[in-house]
Design a protein around this motif. Structure first.
Motif, PDB file in Angstrom:
ATOM      1  N   TRP A  65      -1.414   7.506  -0.303  1.00 43.21           N
ATOM      2  CA  TRP A  65      -2.743   6.910  -0.175  1.00 43.21           C
ATOM      3  C   TRP A  65      -2.724   5.573   0.551  1.00 43.21           C
ATOM      4  O   TRP A  65      -1.757   4.811   0.466  1.00 43.21           O
ATOM      5  N   GLN A  69      -7.097   2.723  -1.423  1.00 42.88           N
ATOM      6  CA  GLN A  69      -7.314   3.799  -2.392  1.00 42.88           C
ATOM      7  C   GLN A  69      -6.292   3.797  -3.521  1.00 42.88           C
ATOM      8  O   GLN A  69      -6.481   4.480  -4.524  1.00 42.88           O
ATOM      9  N   ASN A 133      -3.813  11.361   1.821  1.00 45.17           N
ATOM     10  CA  ASN A 133      -4.982  11.243   0.938  1.00 45.17           C
ATOM     11  C   ASN A 133      -5.299  12.561   0.223  1.00 45.17           C
ATOM     12  O   ASN A 133      -6.398  13.122   0.378  1.00 45.17           O
TER      13      ASN A 133
END
Length: 361
Positions: A65, A69, A133
């Motif tokens: 990430w 995030q 992600n």
């Protein structure tokens, strides 16, 4: 003092990417493949302390990430502090059950047509689309072997129920203390103790970056590696402590053992001389033991040094049966010390047995 100077070197030089992790090549390559194929399972990382288990877990999450995030997707818990069933049922279950939001980024600006553009980044910040992600969160449970069996049983059901949106990374030193139903739900990775050459290269790199000066680099770093016993965290902490306690001047080899609270070699050698002296008796030995304790040396380290010295003796000096009995007694004394027994009594019991073995030999 700047923030950089106040930061422990263990954290300052902790690997930030999987490629920076030393020696654990099989583990790193497997995890890199899992990231690239988007098939990351629940993980159980186990092995001796200071071998990079937590560093690998954190580096893996930073690979998955973008920094913006990371705090939303990763929950780090130390099970030695939070190991009860209430924490599992409340804190862990709540985070594991939260769905991952795919809502648009509120910080992104809109273009002329009302559509979102990529959020404005700093020049040195990587764009989010360069990270995988994945659509799940990660819970890192450090020192999972200290979690109570009831809490582990409750955790087993949570892992099963929320596996679509949450991955668990369990970290422990002793895999045998993890209940089998929990361990079977994870991909297990064993971390090996770091070889001396790998640790030496890393210590040299850190020493050069921090401007550490040695009286004799090979001797000082060799002494640190000998005391660390394959624990990279202990080695880096010892190097930093020696650097700070020397007043940021030249580090001597003798400073390492004294700073670590380890007994000098002449302390245990004096005890060995008493054991092997035909004229010595219990009173002489007891006085020497009391002197060691009054100097502030830990009984655990003295017994460890005595064991190493006893085991290398020739069979003519001490028989194998006696060596075995001494090793068993030291193991029992070490267990008692972990359970808060009196150091003086335990060391006296061990030394009494060693003296008796030499007399009977």
């Amino acid at each position: 003092m700047s923030l950089s100077e106040a930061t422990p070197w263990v954290e300052k030089y902790r690997p930030k990417k999987l490629t920076e992790v030393s020696h654990q090549n099989e583990v790193v390559s497997t995890l890199q493949n899992a990231v690239s194929t988007n098939r990351l399972p629940h993980l159980l990382l186990y092995g001796p302390p200071g071998t990079g288990k937590t560093s690998v877990a954190l580096a893996l999450c930073k690979t998955l990430w973008h920094p913006s995030q990371y705090s939303k997707r990763v929950l780090e818990l130390n099970a030695s502090d939070e190991r009860g069933i209430s924490v599992v049922r409340e804190k862990i279950k709540h985070f594991a059950s939260l769905a991952v939001s795919n809502a648009p980024n509120p910080n992104a600006r809109k273009n002329f047509f009302g559509k979102q553009d990529v959020e404005m980044k700093e020049p040195d910040e990587e764009p989010e689309d360069e990270y995988p992600n994945p659509p799940f969160k990660v819970i890192i449970l450090d020192e999972a072997d200290t979690v109570t069996p009831d809490a582990q049983a409750a955790l087993r059901r949570i892992i099963e129920a929320h596996s679509k949106i949450t991955r668990f990374i369990l970290i422990c030193n002793y895999v045998t203390r993890i209940i089998e139903p929990l361990a079977s739900r994870c991909a297990k990775f064993r971390f090996q103790s770091l070889p001396p050459q790998s640790m030496l290269n890393r210590l040299k790199f850190i020493g050069e970056a921090e401007g550490v000066q040695y009286a004799n680099a090979d001797e000082v770093l060799g002494e640190i590696l000998d005391k660390a016993q394959g624990d990279m965290r202990r080695a880096v902490t010892t190097l930093q402590s020696a650097h700070m306690l020397s007043g940021k001047k030249i580090i001597q080899k003798d400073d390492i053992a004294e700073m670590a609270g380890l007994p000098p070699s002449n302390v245990c050698q004096e005890l060995m001389n008493i054991f092997q002296d035909p004229k010595s008796n219990f009173g002489t030995m007891e006085k020497a033991v009391q002197n060691c304790l009054m100097e502030g040396y830990a009984a655990q380290y003295i017994m460890k040094d005595l064991l190493n010295r006893v085991m290398v003796l020739d069979d003519k000096i001490l028989k194998e049966l006696h060596k075995a009995n001494i090793a068993i007694k030291i193991a029992e004394a070490d267990k008692c010390l972990v359970d808060s027994a009196d150091e003086g009594l335990q060391l006296l019991m061990v030394c009494s047995l060693i003296l008796k073995c030499f007399k009977n030999n």
